[in-house]
Write a protein that holds these residues in place. Structure first.
Motif, PDB file in Angstrom:
ATOM      1  N   SER A 163     -12.499 -47.642  -4.503  1.00 23.05           N
ATOM      2  CA  SER A 163     -12.694 -48.713  -5.778  1.00 23.05           C
ATOM      3  C   SER A 163     -11.385 -48.801  -6.564  1.00 23.05           C
ATOM      4  O   SER A 163     -11.490 -49.487  -7.628  1.00 23.05           O
ATOM      5  N   TYR A 164     -10.212 -47.688  -6.446  1.00 22.39           N
ATOM      6  CA  TYR A 164      -9.250 -47.772  -7.204  1.00 22.39           C
ATOM      7  C   TYR A 164      -7.958 -48.909  -6.529  1.00 22.39           C
ATOM      8  O   TYR A 164      -8.050 -48.905  -5.311  1.00 22.39           O
ATOM      9  N   GLU A 165      -7.469 -49.623  -7.673  1.00 22.81           N
ATOM     10  CA  GLU A 165      -6.265 -50.377  -6.999  1.00 22.81           C
ATOM     11  C   GLU A 165      -5.303 -49.966  -8.045  1.00 22.81           C
ATOM     12  O   GLU A 165      -5.217 -49.919  -9.395  1.00 22.81           O
ATOM     13  N   ASP A 181     -11.153 -35.562  -2.804  1.00 22.59           N
ATOM     14  CA  ASP A 181      -9.887 -34.846  -3.313  1.00 22.59           C
ATOM     15  C   ASP A 181     -10.021 -34.756  -4.854  1.00 22.59           C
ATOM     16  O   ASP A 181      -9.624 -33.897  -5.376  1.00 22.59           O
ATOM     17  N   THR A 182     -10.664 -35.921  -5.458  1.00 25.02           N
ATOM     18  CA  THR A 182     -10.808 -35.975  -6.877  1.00 25.02           C
ATOM     19  C   THR A 182     -12.076 -36.462  -7.463  1.00 25.02           C
ATOM     20  O   THR A 182     -12.388 -37.381  -6.914  1.00 25.02           O
ATOM     21  N   ILE A 183     -12.601 -35.635  -8.475  1.00 23.66           N
ATOM     22  CA  ILE A 183     -13.782 -36.246  -9.083  1.00 23.66           C
ATOM     23  C   ILE A 183     -13.141 -36.555 -10.351  1.00 23.66           C
ATOM     24  O   ILE A 183     -12.868 -35.772 -11.262  1.00 23.66           O
ATOM     25  N   ASP A 184     -13.130 -37.986 -10.700  1.00 22.50           N
ATOM     26  CA  ASP A 184     -12.605 -38.578 -11.991  1.00 22.50           C
ATOM     27  C   ASP A 184     -14.024 -39.024 -12.718  1.00 22.50           C
ATOM     28  O   ASP A 184     -14.502 -38.135 -13.486  1.00 22.50           O
ATOM     29  N   THR A 185     -14.088 -40.278 -12.569  1.00 23.30           N
ATOM     30  CA  THR A 185     -15.111 -40.827 -13.481  1.00 23.30           C
ATOM     31  C   THR A 185     -16.541 -40.547 -12.831  1.00 23.30           C
ATOM     32  O   THR A 185     -17.663 -40.399 -13.303  1.00 23.30           O
ATOM     33  N   PHE A 228     -10.920 -31.690 -10.024  1.00 22.57           N
ATOM     34  CA  PHE A 228     -12.420 -32.171 -10.910  1.00 22.57           C
ATOM     35  C   PHE A 228     -11.905 -32.335 -12.423  1.00 22.57           C
ATOM     36  O   PHE A 228     -11.176 -31.384 -12.902  1.00 22.57           O
ATOM     37  N   LYS A 229     -12.177 -33.542 -12.930  1.00 25.11           N
ATOM     38  CA  LYS A 229     -11.886 -33.764 -14.194  1.00 25.11           C
ATOM     39  C   LYS A 229     -13.064 -33.828 -15.340  1.00 25.11           C
ATOM     40  O   LYS A 229     -13.753 -34.835 -15.270  1.00 25.11           O
ATOM     41  N   PRO A 230     -13.350 -32.520 -15.591  1.00 24.63           N
ATOM     42  CA  PRO A 230     -14.502 -32.450 -16.306  1.00 24.63           C
ATOM     43  C   PRO A 230     -14.663 -33.457 -17.559  1.00 24.63           C
ATOM     44  O   PRO A 230     -15.708 -33.805 -17.909  1.00 24.63           O
ATOM     45  N   ASN A 241      -7.256 -35.403 -18.052  1.00 25.20           N
ATOM     46  CA  ASN A 241      -7.566 -36.959 -17.422  1.00 25.20           C
ATOM     47  C   ASN A 241      -6.368 -37.394 -17.024  1.00 25.20           C
ATOM     48  O   ASN A 241      -6.748 -38.633 -16.351  1.00 25.20           O
ATOM     49  N   GLU A 242      -5.313 -36.916 -16.804  1.00 29.03           N
ATOM     50  CA  GLU A 242      -4.214 -37.321 -16.045  1.00 29.03           C
ATOM     51  C   GLU A 242      -4.234 -38.029 -14.863  1.00 29.03           C
ATOM     52  O   GLU A 242      -4.952 -37.355 -13.998  1.00 29.03           O
ATOM     53  N   PHE A 243      -3.654 -39.070 -14.491  1.00 25.66           N
ATOM     54  CA  PHE A 243      -3.560 -39.337 -13.257  1.00 25.66           C
ATOM     55  C   PHE A 243      -2.615 -38.676 -12.335  1.00 25.66           C
ATOM     56  O   PHE A 243      -1.512 -38.485 -12.612  1.00 25.66           O
ATOM     57  N   VAL A 244      -3.227 -38.455 -11.076  1.00 22.45           N
ATOM     58  CA  VAL A 244      -2.455 -37.462 -10.261  1.00 22.45           C
ATOM     59  C   VAL A 244      -2.071 -37.951  -8.858  1.00 22.45           C
ATOM     60  O   VAL A 244      -3.016 -38.820  -8.240  1.00 22.45           O
ATOM     61  N   ILE A 245      -0.955 -37.649  -8.143  1.00 20.54           N
ATOM     62  CA  ILE A 245      -1.087 -37.705  -6.767  1.00 20.54           C
ATOM     63  C   ILE A 245      -0.813 -36.220  -5.826  1.00 20.54           C
ATOM     64  O   ILE A 245      -0.517 -35.445  -6.663  1.00 20.54           O
ATOM     65  N   GLY A 280      -3.372 -35.620  -0.522  1.00 17.19           N
ATOM     66  CA  GLY A 280      -4.330 -36.818  -0.268  1.00 17.19           C
ATOM     67  C   GLY A 280      -4.301 -37.792  -1.303  1.00 17.19           C
ATOM     68  O   GLY A 280      -5.017 -38.981  -1.084  1.00 17.19           O
ATOM     69  N   ALA A 281      -4.197 -37.485  -2.407  1.00 19.17           N
ATOM     70  CA  ALA A 281      -4.441 -38.475  -3.851  1.00 19.17           C
ATOM     71  C   ALA A 281      -3.318 -39.291  -3.825  1.00 19.17           C
ATOM     72  O   ALA A 281      -2.228 -39.075  -3.777  1.00 19.17           O
ATOM     73  N   ASP A 282      -3.696 -40.693  -4.166  1.00 22.01           N
ATOM     74  CA  ASP A 282      -2.592 -41.683  -4.078  1.00 22.01           C
ATOM     75  C   ASP A 282      -2.356 -42.494  -5.258  1.00 22.01           C
ATOM     76  O   ASP A 282      -3.078 -42.632  -6.060  1.00 22.01           O
ATOM     77  N   TYR A 283      -1.180 -42.861  -5.606  1.00 21.92           N
ATOM     78  CA  TYR A 283      -0.955 -44.002  -6.446  1.00 21.92           C
ATOM     79  C   TYR A 283      -0.555 -45.366  -5.402  1.00 21.92           C
ATOM     80  O   TYR A 283       0.354 -45.529  -5.059  1.00 21.92           O
TER      81      TYR A 283
HETATM   82  O1  HPA Z   1      -6.010 -39.169 -10.728  1.00 19.22           O
HETATM   83  C1  HPA Z   1      -6.329 -39.869  -9.665  1.00 19.22           C
HETATM   84  N1  HPA Z   1      -5.141 -39.883  -8.688  1.00 19.22           N
HETATM   85  C2  HPA Z   1      -5.384 -40.796  -7.346  1.00 19.22           C
HETATM   86  N2  HPA Z   1      -6.595 -41.268  -6.936  1.00 19.22           N
HETATM   87  C3  HPA Z   1      -7.676 -41.183  -8.015  1.00 19.22           C
HETATM   88  N3  HPA Z   1      -8.727 -41.863  -8.152  1.00 19.22           N
HETATM   89  C4  HPA Z   1      -9.568 -41.481  -9.206  1.00 19.22           C
HETATM   90  N4  HPA Z   1      -8.532 -40.562 -10.206  1.00 19.22           N
HETATM   91  C5  HPA Z   1      -7.535 -40.439  -9.266  1.00 19.22           C
END
Ligand code: HPA
Ligand SMILES: O=P(O)(O)OC[C@H]1O[C@H](OP(=O)(O)OP(=O)(O)O)[C@H](O)[C@@H]1O
Length: 183
Positions: free
Chosen positions: A76-78, A106-110, A136-138, A156-160, A163-166
């Motif tokens: 769902s993310y771009e 890898d990440t539970i954000d929203t 986990f971003k509570p 709540n910061e965006f991370v990589i 496995g997590a990407d930008y």
């Molecule tokens: O912080 C994040 N990083 C990468 N992907 C994501 N998807 C939701 N939050 C994130």
């Protein structure tokens, strides 16, 4: 080995937030819990691609009884923005009725991704569903969902990393890096 302190991905800098060593320590703790809780139950691990590939490998590789492994691919993310639509790029084909499920994120954000998957799984009558997440971003979650297995809580910061990407890059780093908001 010397840790990489800063990473440039496309137009954004990211700085070290959680070194690999701390992640592995947390994964070992969570794996121990899962081994105790699911021993003898032949669980089905469901990794959410693409982000969960590295955590799934590290976690499942520490499970010490028979189990099965599969993946679903949701997106769902771009870039750093969540799009309105959940795309189910690769669906589940397994019959999960009466199975003990461990979902790996890898990440539970929203929480939109995990909420989508939980709704889908519950319709198929599994015996139990537990959630394992690396991060986990509570303060960001918008649903009443409690992952039982959490490696690290973060703000709540965006991370990589891990496995997590930008914008599809940065998944290969073995530590977690947070975006640097430069003016
Ligand atoms: O912080 C994040 N990083 C990468 N992907 C994501 N998807 C939701 N939050 C994130
Ligand atoms: O809790 P949420 O706000 O839903 O965010 C978490 C989800 O976002 C990312 O997936 P993404 O859609 O970027 O796909 P990817 O796994 O291929 O990176 C991440 O891997 C999680 O699955």
């Amino acid at each position: 080995m010397k840790l990489i302190e800063r990473v440039l991905i496309k137009d954004k800098w990211f700085k070290l937030l959680i070194p690999e060593e701390d992640l592995i320590e947390g994964i070992e703790r969570v794996a121990k819990q899962i081994n105790e809780d699911l021993k003898g139950k032949t669980p089905l691990f469901i990794g959410i691609l693409n982000g969960a590939f590295m955590f799934a490998s590290e976690l499942i590789g520490r499970f010490n009884s028979p189990c099965e492994v599969t993946f679903i691919r949701l997106k769902s993310y771009e870039g750093i923005e969540r799009g309105e639509k959940m795309k189910e790029i690769q669906s589940l084909t397994e019959n999960i009725e009466d199975r003990h499920i461990v979902v790996i994120e890898d990440t539970i954000d929203t929480g939109h991704t995990i909420n989508y998957l939980l709704k889908l799984l519950r319709k198929k009558n599994p015996a139990s569903i537990k959630i394992a997440t690396l991060l986990f971003k509570p303060n960001a979650i918008q649903f009443n969902i409690n992952p039982v297995y959490v490696v690290k809580e973060i703000s709540n910061e965006f991370v990589i990393g891990f496995g997590a990407d930008y914008d599809e890059q940065g998944r290969n780093y073995r530590s977690i890096y947070q975006v640097v908001n430069e003016k």
